[in-house]
Design a protein around this motif. Structure first.
Motif, PDB file in Angstrom:
ATOM      1  N   ILE A 197       0.840  -1.201   0.000  1.00 53.60           N
ATOM      2  CA  ILE A 197       0.000   0.000   0.000  1.00 53.60           C
ATOM      3  C   ILE A 197       0.873   1.248   0.000  1.00 53.60           C
ATOM      4  CG2 ILE A 197      -1.617   1.385   1.390  1.00 53.60           C
ATOM      5  CD1 ILE A 197      -2.913  -1.321   2.198  1.00 53.60           C
ATOM      6  N   ALA A 198       1.928   1.253   0.820  1.00 53.36           N
ATOM      7  CA  ALA A 198       2.837   2.405   0.844  1.00 53.36           C
ATOM      8  C   ALA A 198       3.482   2.604  -0.527  1.00 53.36           C
ATOM      9  CB  ALA A 198       3.904   2.221   1.928  1.00 53.36           C
ATOM     10  N   ALA A 199       3.921   1.525  -1.157  1.00 51.06           N
ATOM     11  CA  ALA A 199       4.533   1.634  -2.486  1.00 51.06           C
ATOM     12  C   ALA A 199       3.523   2.152  -3.509  1.00 51.06           C
ATOM     13  CB  ALA A 199       5.091   0.279  -2.923  1.00 51.06           C
ATOM     14  N   ALA A 200       2.302   1.625  -3.445  1.00 50.66           N
ATOM     15  CA  ALA A 200       1.263   2.072  -4.364  1.00 50.66           C
ATOM     16  C   ALA A 200       0.965   3.556  -4.161  1.00 50.66           C
ATOM     17  CB  ALA A 200      -0.005   1.243  -4.167  1.00 50.66           C
ATOM     18  N   HIS A 201       0.920   3.996  -2.920  1.00 52.34           N
ATOM     19  CA  HIS A 201       0.617   5.399  -2.640  1.00 52.34           C
ATOM     20  C   HIS A 201       1.740   6.312  -3.118  1.00 52.34           C
ATOM     21  CE1 HIS A 201      -1.437   8.363   0.361  1.00 52.34           C
ATOM     22  NE2 HIS A 201      -1.651   8.663  -0.904  1.00 52.34           N
ATOM     23  N   ALA A 202       2.974   5.923  -2.841  1.00 52.29           N
ATOM     24  CA  ALA A 202       4.112   6.728  -3.303  1.00 52.29           C
ATOM     25  C   ALA A 202       4.102   6.842  -4.822  1.00 52.29           C
ATOM     26  CB  ALA A 202       5.424   6.116  -2.813  1.00 52.29           C
ATOM     27  N   GLY A 203       3.872   5.725  -5.496  1.00 50.02           N
ATOM     28  CA  GLY A 203       3.865   5.737  -6.954  1.00 50.02           C
ATOM     29  C   GLY A 203       2.711   6.529  -7.532  1.00 50.02           C
ATOM     30  N   LEU A 211      11.399  13.624  -9.232  1.00 49.90           N
ATOM     31  CA  LEU A 211      10.426  13.568  -8.139  1.00 49.90           C
ATOM     32  C   LEU A 211      10.707  12.271  -7.400  1.00 49.90           C
ATOM     33  CD1 LEU A 211       7.144  14.416 -10.132  1.00 49.90           C
ATOM     34  CD2 LEU A 211       8.503  15.996  -8.740  1.00 49.90           C
ATOM     35  N   SER A 212      10.967  12.359  -6.114  1.00 42.43           N
ATOM     36  CA  SER A 212      11.272  11.171  -5.318  1.00 42.43           C
ATOM     37  C   SER A 212      10.418  11.203  -4.053  1.00 42.43           C
ATOM     38  CB  SER A 212      12.759  11.150  -4.958  1.00 42.43           C
ATOM     39  OG  SER A 212      13.060  10.053  -4.142  1.00 42.43           O
ATOM     40  N   THR A 213       9.545  10.204  -3.921  1.00 44.67           N
ATOM     41  CA  THR A 213       8.601  10.182  -2.804  1.00 44.67           C
ATOM     42  C   THR A 213       8.793   8.940  -1.955  1.00 44.67           C
ATOM     43  OG1 THR A 213       6.958  11.319  -4.178  1.00 44.67           O
ATOM     44  CG2 THR A 213       6.153  10.257  -2.173  1.00 44.67           C
ATOM     45  N   GLU A 214       8.820   9.139  -0.649  1.00 42.47           N
ATOM     46  CA  GLU A 214       8.787   8.032   0.309  1.00 42.47           C
ATOM     47  C   GLU A 214       7.443   8.088   1.017  1.00 42.47           C
ATOM     48  OE1 GLU A 214      11.112   6.263   4.241  1.00 42.47           O
ATOM     49  OE2 GLU A 214      11.570   8.294   3.548  1.00 42.47           O
ATOM     50  N   ALA A 215       6.782   6.941   1.136  1.00 49.29           N
ATOM     51  CA  ALA A 215       5.529   6.852   1.889  1.00 49.29           C
ATOM     52  C   ALA A 215       5.788   6.014   3.127  1.00 49.29           C
ATOM     53  CB  ALA A 215       4.442   6.215   1.028  1.00 49.29           C
ATOM     54  N   ARG A 216       5.585   6.597   4.311  1.00 44.15           N
ATOM     55  CA  ARG A 216       5.761   5.887   5.576  1.00 44.15           C
ATOM     56  C   ARG A 216       4.384   5.633   6.175  1.00 44.15           C
ATOM     57  NH1 ARG A 216       9.099   9.936   5.392  1.00 44.15           N
ATOM     58  NH2 ARG A 216       7.989  11.155   6.942  1.00 44.15           N
ATOM     59  N   LEU A 217       4.002   4.373   6.190  1.00 43.21           N
ATOM     60  CA  LEU A 217       2.693   3.960   6.670  1.00 43.21           C
ATOM     61  C   LEU A 217       2.780   3.604   8.151  1.00 43.21           C
ATOM     62  CD1 LEU A 217       0.249   1.668   4.829  1.00 43.21           C
ATOM     63  CD2 LEU A 217       0.926   1.072   7.156  1.00 43.21           C
ATOM     64  N   LEU A 261       8.335  14.100  -0.087  1.00 42.30           N
ATOM     65  CA  LEU A 261       8.699  14.326  -1.482  1.00 42.30           C
ATOM     66  C   LEU A 261       9.908  15.234  -1.589  1.00 42.30           C
ATOM     67  CD1 LEU A 261       8.078  14.489  -4.615  1.00 42.30           C
ATOM     68  CD2 LEU A 261       6.550  16.393  -4.024  1.00 42.30           C
ATOM     69  N   LYS A 262      10.864  14.827  -2.404  1.00 46.11           N
ATOM     70  CA  LYS A 262      11.995  15.682  -2.792  1.00 46.11           C
ATOM     71  C   LYS A 262      11.868  15.878  -4.290  1.00 46.11           C
ATOM     72  CE  LYS A 262      14.245  15.462   1.196  1.00 46.11           C
ATOM     73  NZ  LYS A 262      13.665  16.203   2.232  1.00 46.11           N
ATOM     74  N   ASP A 266       4.955  16.203   3.140  1.00 45.37           N
ATOM     75  CA  ASP A 266       6.074  17.127   3.321  1.00 45.37           C
ATOM     76  C   ASP A 266       6.767  17.214   1.968  1.00 45.37           C
ATOM     77  OD1 ASP A 266       8.250  18.636   4.160  1.00 45.37           O
ATOM     78  OD2 ASP A 266       9.321  16.907   4.970  1.00 45.37           O
ATOM     79  N   ALA A 267       6.566  18.316   1.248  1.00 43.64           N
ATOM     80  CA  ALA A 267       7.108  18.456  -0.100  1.00 43.64           C
ATOM     81  C   ALA A 267       8.188  19.527  -0.091  1.00 43.64           C
ATOM     82  CB  ALA A 267       5.990  18.854  -1.060  1.00 43.64           C
ATOM     83  N   ALA A 268       9.358  19.187  -0.634  1.00 43.47           N
ATOM     84  CA  ALA A 268      10.499  20.109  -0.623  1.00 43.47           C
ATOM     85  C   ALA A 268      11.124  20.198  -2.007  1.00 43.47           C
ATOM     86  CB  ALA A 268      11.546  19.644   0.383  1.00 43.47           C
ATOM     87  N   LEU A 269      11.372  21.432  -2.442  1.00 38.23           N
ATOM     88  CA  LEU A 269      12.153  21.649  -3.653  1.00 38.23           C
ATOM     89  C   LEU A 269      13.612  21.565  -3.282  1.00 38.23           C
ATOM     90  CD1 LEU A 269      10.258  24.658  -5.266  1.00 38.23           C
ATOM     91  CD2 LEU A 269      10.478  22.354  -6.227  1.00 38.23           C
ATOM     92  N   GLU A 270      14.422  21.006  -4.168  1.00 36.98           N
ATOM     93  CA  GLU A 270      15.872  20.923  -3.914  1.00 36.98           C
ATOM     94  C   GLU A 270      16.590  21.988  -4.702  1.00 36.98           C
ATOM     95  OE1 GLU A 270      16.587  16.751  -4.872  1.00 36.98           O
ATOM     96  OE2 GLU A 270      16.635  16.361  -2.728  1.00 36.98           O
TER      97      GLU A 270
END
Length: 143
Positions: A53-59, A79-85, A103-104, A139-143
């Motif tokens: 579910i976390a992988a599906a949500h991140a994707g 775009l790189s997203t980690e989902a922590r369930l 998100l980075k 939490d979305a951050a521009l690099e």
């Protein structure tokens, strides 16, 4: 109305705690991938439903944001997203209580305000966010 159908299957042998199972997806990405009590509640080998579910949500969220950016005339470099369930035990059962998306992103030409607006919209409207009843933070951050 257009519709898309996807499928996956699960097989299980034995008791909940001592048994073992395998997951297979229509695409073949998962093919008899092992899952078990120890993979779900400990550090055993294999996957588990919550990890998927976390992988599906991140994707889902990340792809939704790519479309939102494209619609605004922007092309992300990355775009790189980690989902922590977070799952908690309550009343003798387990519930998914929250998913934290982190998100980075590298998006040339976007203002911080526009980036936050598009990221929040992607979080609210991606199909996986819509199906989940958990508290979903971003939490979305521009690099």
């Amino acid at each position: 109305m257009a519709s898309i159908r996807r499928s996956a299957s699960a097989q299980w042998q034995g008791t909940g705690k001592d048994g073992k199972g395998a997951l297979t997806t229509q695409s073949g990405t998962l093919k008899e991938t092992p899952y078990s009590f120890t993979a779900r509640f400990g550090d055993g080998q294999g996957t588990n439903p919550e990890e998927l579910i976390a992988a599906a949500h991140a994707g889902c969220f990340t792809m939704a944001l790519a479309f939102k950016l494209q619609g605004a005339g922007l092309t992300p470099e990355s775009l790189s997203t980690e989902a922590r369930l977070t799952m908690e035990q309550e009343g003798g059962g387990w519930s998914i209580k929250a998913i934290a998306l982190s998100l980075k992103a590298k998006v040339p030409g976007v203002t911080p305000e526009k980036f936050q607006e598009l990221a929040a919209d992607a979080k609210a409207t991606c199909p996986v966010s819509r199906v989940l009843n958990a508290d979903i933070s971003l939490d979305a951050a521009l690099e």
